[in-house]
Scaffold this motif. Structure first.
Motif, PDB file in Angstrom:
ATOM      1  N   GLY A 114      11.806  18.579   5.136  1.00  0.00           N
ATOM      2  CA  GLY A 114      11.884  19.530   3.711  1.00  0.00           C
ATOM      3  C   GLY A 114      12.559  18.893   2.697  1.00  0.00           C
ATOM      4  O   GLY A 114      12.529  19.173   1.620  1.00  0.00           O
ATOM      5  N   ARG A 115      13.007  17.316   2.889  1.00  0.00           N
ATOM      6  CA  ARG A 115      13.761  16.887   1.751  1.00  0.00           C
ATOM      7  C   ARG A 115      12.670  15.907   1.206  1.00  0.00           C
ATOM      8  O   ARG A 115      12.046  14.999   1.722  1.00  0.00           O
ATOM      9  CB  ARG A 115      14.603  15.854   2.305  1.00  0.00           C
ATOM     10  CG  ARG A 115      15.964  16.825   3.069  1.00  0.00           C
ATOM     11  CD  ARG A 115      17.177  16.001   3.348  1.00  0.00           C
ATOM     12  NE  ARG A 115      17.920  15.288   2.225  1.00  0.00           N
ATOM     13  CZ  ARG A 115      18.816  14.555   2.459  1.00  0.00           C
ATOM     14  NH1 ARG A 115      19.222  14.468   3.648  1.00  0.00           N
ATOM     15  NH2 ARG A 115      19.266  13.881   1.422  1.00  0.00           N
ATOM     16  N   PRO A 116      12.448  16.139  -0.248  1.00  0.00           N
ATOM     17  CA  PRO A 116      11.382  15.313  -0.932  1.00  0.00           C
ATOM     18  C   PRO A 116      11.598  13.962  -1.071  1.00  0.00           C
ATOM     19  O   PRO A 116      10.759  13.145  -1.266  1.00  0.00           O
ATOM     20  CB  PRO A 116      11.337  15.894  -2.133  1.00  0.00           C
ATOM     21  CG  PRO A 116      12.474  16.795  -2.463  1.00  0.00           C
ATOM     22  CD  PRO A 116      12.863  17.252  -1.081  1.00  0.00           C
ATOM     23  N   GLU A 117      13.231  13.566  -0.900  1.00  0.00           N
ATOM     24  CA  GLU A 117      13.553  12.144  -1.214  1.00  0.00           C
ATOM     25  C   GLU A 117      13.420  11.272   0.160  1.00  0.00           C
ATOM     26  O   GLU A 117      13.492  10.178   0.053  1.00  0.00           O
ATOM     27  CB  GLU A 117      15.008  12.026  -1.699  1.00  0.00           C
ATOM     28  CG  GLU A 117      15.975  12.649  -0.723  1.00  0.00           C
ATOM     29  CD  GLU A 117      16.250  13.877  -0.741  1.00  0.00           C
ATOM     30  OE1 GLU A 117      17.415  14.396  -0.416  1.00  0.00           O
ATOM     31  OE2 GLU A 117      15.653  14.852  -1.359  1.00  0.00           O
ATOM     32  N   ARG A 119      11.574   8.954   2.693  1.00  0.00           N
ATOM     33  CA  ARG A 119      10.634   8.039   2.264  1.00  0.00           C
ATOM     34  C   ARG A 119      10.203   7.368   3.498  1.00  0.00           C
ATOM     35  O   ARG A 119      11.251   7.223   4.634  1.00  0.00           O
ATOM     36  CB  ARG A 119      10.894   6.844   1.272  1.00  0.00           C
ATOM     37  CG  ARG A 119      11.167   7.515  -0.150  1.00  0.00           C
ATOM     38  CD  ARG A 119       9.828   7.718  -0.692  1.00  0.00           C
ATOM     39  NE  ARG A 119      10.150   8.416  -2.034  1.00  0.00           N
ATOM     40  CZ  ARG A 119       9.804   9.599  -2.379  1.00  0.00           C
ATOM     41  NH1 ARG A 119       9.335  10.639  -1.558  1.00  0.00           N
ATOM     42  NH2 ARG A 119      10.161  10.165  -3.485  1.00  0.00           N
TER      43      ARG A 119
END
Length: 137
Positions: A114-117, A119
């Protein structure tokens, strides 16, 4: 030869009955004495040991009824000599990292889910996350 639960049950019942008799004898001895100084020997010799026997009997009876508890540290495959197979991550997708982080995570790891950062890790040299263990060691 009797089974262990039966021995525990009868031993527990006998201990509880003996404890109850001692408590009654202690109460009877105390009730006949007016002064506290003369009541103490009955407490020390009958009532306290009687209460301990009642508790011990209850524990033995509970052990007989509940049965043996398997040890929590025993592993089901403890007796095998085969080497452990490598674990496979439970989620599909590339290994992830957080910018500036030093750990590699599976996509379903609670630390990056759930963390958009987050990668894809790519070819970066990262240590495996101790929570999700993204690749076998």
């Amino acid at each position: 030869m009797p089974s262990t639960p039966r021995i525990l049950l009868w031993g527990g019942l006998a201990a509880a009955a003996a404890g109850a008799v001692l408590c009654v004898l202690g109460w009877y001895g105390i009730s006949g004495e007016r002064f506290a100084e003369r009541q103490l020997p009955y407490l020390a010799s009958c009532t306290v040991p009687g209460a301990a026997l009642v508790v011990a009997g209850a524990v033995l009876c509970a052990a007989a009824v509940l049965g043996p508890v398997p040890p929590s540290s025993a592993r089901p495959d403890e007796g095998r000599d085969a080497p452990e197979e490598p674990t496979v991550p439970s989620s599909e997708g590339p290994v992830l990292r957080v910018p500036g982080g030093t750990l590699a995570h599976r996509p379903d790891c609670p630390l990056v889910a759930g963390r958009p950062e987050a990668r894809p890790a790519g070819d970066a040299e990262l240590a495996p996350c101790p929570v999700c263990e993204p690749w076998p060691r």
